[in-house]
Enzyme design. Structure first.
Site, PDB file in Angstrom:
ATOM      1  N   ASP A   6       0.532   2.152  17.480  1.00  0.00           N
ATOM      2  CA  ASP A   6      -0.606   1.950  18.395  1.00  0.00           C
ATOM      3  C   ASP A   6      -1.247   3.307  18.659  1.00  0.00           C
ATOM      4  O   ASP A   6      -0.664   4.360  18.396  1.00  0.00           O
ATOM      5  CB  ASP A   6      -0.126   1.320  19.708  1.00  0.00           C
ATOM      6  CG  ASP A   6      -1.269   1.057  20.695  1.00  0.00           C
ATOM      7  OD1 ASP A   6      -2.367   0.685  20.247  1.00  0.00           O
ATOM      8  OD2 ASP A   6      -1.068   1.236  21.907  1.00  0.00           O
ATOM      9  N   CYS A  69      -2.031  -2.804  17.740  1.00  0.00           N
ATOM     10  CA  CYS A  69      -3.248  -2.288  18.353  1.00  0.00           C
ATOM     11  C   CYS A  69      -4.383  -3.162  17.848  1.00  0.00           C
ATOM     12  O   CYS A  69      -4.644  -3.197  16.628  1.00  0.00           O
ATOM     13  CB  CYS A  69      -3.458  -0.838  17.910  1.00  0.00           C
ATOM     14  SG  CYS A  69      -4.989  -0.099  18.511  1.00  0.00           S
ATOM     15  N   GLU A 148      -2.123   4.610  30.149  1.00  0.00           N
ATOM     16  CA  GLU A 148      -1.572   5.858  29.594  1.00  0.00           C
ATOM     17  C   GLU A 148      -1.147   6.813  30.708  1.00  0.00           C
ATOM     18  O   GLU A 148      -0.167   7.536  30.574  1.00  0.00           O
ATOM     19  CB  GLU A 148      -2.603   6.543  28.693  1.00  0.00           C
ATOM     20  CG  GLU A 148      -2.820   5.856  27.353  1.00  0.00           C
ATOM     21  CD  GLU A 148      -1.583   5.849  26.452  1.00  0.00           C
ATOM     22  OE1 GLU A 148      -0.855   6.852  26.401  1.00  0.00           O
ATOM     23  OE2 GLU A 148      -1.358   4.798  25.803  1.00  0.00           O
TER      24      GLU A 148
HETATM   25  N1  DGL Z   1      -3.709  -0.813  22.454  1.00  0.00           N
HETATM   26  C1  DGL Z   1      -4.989  -0.650  21.809  1.00  0.00           C
HETATM   27  C2  DGL Z   1      -5.538  -2.017  21.464  1.00  0.00           C
HETATM   28  O1  DGL Z   1      -4.771  -2.961  21.367  1.00  0.00           O
HETATM   29  C3  DGL Z   1      -5.834   0.269  22.626  1.00  0.00           C
HETATM   30  C4  DGL Z   1      -7.035   0.790  21.902  1.00  0.00           C
HETATM   31  C5  DGL Z   1      -7.581   2.091  22.392  1.00  0.00           C
HETATM   32  O2  DGL Z   1      -6.919   3.113  22.177  1.00  0.00           O
HETATM   33  O3  DGL Z   1      -8.698   2.080  22.941  1.00  0.00           O
HETATM   34  O4  DGL Z   1      -6.708  -2.218  21.269  1.00  0.00           O
END
Ligand code: DGL
Length: 260
Positions: A6, A69, A148
């Site tokens: 991710d 992700c 985060e």
């Molecule tokens: N966890 C990511 C997703 O599922 C986050 C994306 C990002 O970094 O904006 O889209």
């Protein structure tokens, strides 16, 4: 060894779901925190970044590669499969299909990043599954940063979440899809903003699918290890793992330049 990738800590919602089902498999987790968030970057940039991350995980000998992700899946899943036809990939697509099955009002809300909502995968599932159902997407910018930073609770988080959920409720949505793997960590706040709404977290279903794909590939002596890598700070990641109650494991820094 299963790879889970991710932009940040969000994919651990999938990692945790895998670990809940299987305590023996070895898992390598890559958080590209130096470049997180991905959601507002141009698609071509996300694609290049995500391909580099997948290449690195494959060089570590891991498979399958779970692209935990939605944003990276939207930008690069197709290309990853093209570049590595021998590697099985598990991607994330907004869970429109189960949401359509559960809505009573005929309106579902999809919470996701801008890049996910612009991507082909989202439009494909919407066209395929949402025939008599209205699908309303909401670009929930800012929520990834809150997760985060470990700000899962509190007035500021509730206000940010409520601002994104309100338009979906106003549109009549009675089911909300968590279309970004960071959002399950904000579930309490989302439930408060949408008290009588069904919330769909795809992580358990993705975890089940991952283990099915991994079963024939599993090496002989799995030891139940969880190994974390981040392009950001290893000590911040260790703090996050502890704060979120994630599976225990060593955290190591990996330079962005290695992910090519
Ligand atoms: N966890 C990511 C997703 O599922 C986050 C994306 C990002 O970094 O904006 O889209």
């Amino acid at each position: 060894m299963i790879a889970v990738y991710d932009s940040g800590i969000g994919g651990t919602s999938v990692l945790k779901a895998i670990r809940d089902l299987d305590s023996h498999v070895d898992i390598i987790y890559l958080a590209d925190q130096a470049r997180c968030p991905y959601g507002n970057r141009p698609v071509a940039d996300i694609r290049q970044i995500a391909l580099g991350c997948a290449n690195w995980l494959i060089r570590q000998g891991a498979q399958p590669v779970v692209v935990a992700c939605n944003t990276a899946s939207a930008a690069a899943l197709h290309q990853m499969r093209q570049h590595h036809p021998e590697t099985p990939f598990v991607g994330m697509v907004p869970a429109v299909k189960p949401a359509v099955q559960q809505t009573q009002h005929g309106v579902i809300g999809v919470m996701a990043t801008a890049a996910t909502l612009k991507g082909d995968l989202y439009h494909e599932v919407t066209q395929r599954f949402a025939h008599d159902v209205q699908v309303v997407g909401q670009d929930c910018h800012g929520l990834v940063d809150l997760v985060e930073a470990g700000q899962l609770h509190g007035a500021a988080t509730d206000a940010a979440v409520a601002a994104h959920v309100a338009p979906l409720i106003q549109a009549g949505a009675d089911v909300l899809v968590l279309g970004c793997t960071h959002y399950p960590f904000l579930r309490e706040s989302i439930s408060r903003a949408a008290p009588h709404v069904t919330i769909i977290d795809p992580a358990p279903a993705v975890a089940r699918h991952t283990l099915t794909v991994a079963a024939p590939l599993t090496q002989s002596q799995p030891r139940g290890r969880t190994i974390y890598y981040t392009t950001g700070s290893a000590s911040h990641l260790a703090w996050q793992i502890n704060a979120l109650g994630l599976p225990v494991g060593e955290t190591t820094h990996v330079a962005v330049e290695e992910l090519i």
